[in-house]
Design a protein around this motif. Sequence first.
Motif, PDB file in Angstrom:
ATOM      1  N   ARG A  41       0.971  -1.154   0.581  1.00 11.22           N
ATOM      2  CA  ARG A  41       0.081  -0.302  -0.195  1.00 11.22           C
ATOM      3  C   ARG A  41       0.953   1.387   0.164  1.00 11.22           C
TER       4      ARG A  41
ATOM      5  N   PHE B 209       2.421   2.269  -3.578  1.00 11.55           N
ATOM      6  CA  PHE B 209       1.453   2.484  -3.904  1.00 11.55           C
ATOM      7  C   PHE B 209       0.935   4.192  -3.709  1.00 11.55           C
ATOM      8  N   ILE B 210       1.049   4.660  -2.680  1.00 10.56           N
ATOM      9  CA  ILE B 210       1.218   5.825  -2.667  1.00 10.56           C
ATOM     10  C   ILE B 210       1.890   6.408  -3.312  1.00 10.56           C
ATOM     11  N   TYR B 211       3.005   5.639  -2.486  1.00  4.32           N
ATOM     12  CA  TYR B 211       4.313   7.006  -2.679  1.00  4.32           C
ATOM     13  C   TYR B 211       4.880   7.007  -4.617  1.00  4.32           C
ATOM     14  N   ILE B 212       4.445   5.307  -5.185  1.00  2.00           N
ATOM     15  CA  ILE B 212       4.399   5.730  -6.543  1.00  2.00           C
ATOM     16  C   ILE B 212       3.129   6.713  -7.315  1.00  2.00           C
ATOM     17  N   SER B 213       2.065   7.130  -7.043  1.00  2.00           N
ATOM     18  CA  SER B 213       1.446   8.001  -7.370  1.00  2.00           C
ATOM     19  C   SER B 213       1.752   9.180  -7.134  1.00  2.00           C
ATOM     20  N   PHE B 214       2.746   9.792  -6.201  1.00  2.00           N
ATOM     21  CA  PHE B 214       3.242  10.710  -5.990  1.00  2.00           C
ATOM     22  C   PHE B 214       3.970  10.862  -6.862  1.00  2.00           C
TER      23      PHE B 214
ATOM     24  N   THR C 288       4.898   9.478  -9.957  1.00  3.06           N
ATOM     25  CA  THR C 288       4.451  10.483 -11.724  1.00  3.06           C
ATOM     26  C   THR C 288       3.520  11.844 -11.569  1.00  3.06           C
ATOM     27  N   ALA C 289       2.823  11.734 -10.521  1.00  2.00           N
ATOM     28  CA  ALA C 289       2.256  13.311 -10.388  1.00  2.00           C
ATOM     29  C   ALA C 289       3.429  14.650 -10.365  1.00  2.00           C
TER      30      ALA C 289
ATOM     31  N   TRP D  81       4.858  14.154 -14.194  1.00  3.53           N
ATOM     32  CA  TRP D  81       4.472  15.122 -15.357  1.00  3.53           C
ATOM     33  C   TRP D  81       4.399  16.748 -14.792  1.00  3.53           C
TER      34      TRP D  81
END
Length: 75
Positions: free
Chosen positions: A34, A37-42, A44-45, A48
């Motif tokens: 979990r 997933f939280i770290y990878i979402s930050f 990727t944001a 970009w």
Amino acid sequence: MRFVIKLKYLFEKQGFHIASRLAEKLGMRANNVRLFFIYISFVTAGLWFGVYLTLGFLIKLKDLVRAKRSSVFDL
């Protein structure tokens, strides 16, 4: 309102179940999956946003280099 709460509970249950099954297959703890997933979402944001700033800088640099001149004597 009760339907919304049941729907929310269903999505939370299924979401945590996916992380648990993935952690089980990988042989690690579900909390670590979990957090990944939280770290990878930050990441990727943020990636970009960096691309956006870089493109803005390049466009500004292009405008500075290719300034419009009305005649040869403006150099």
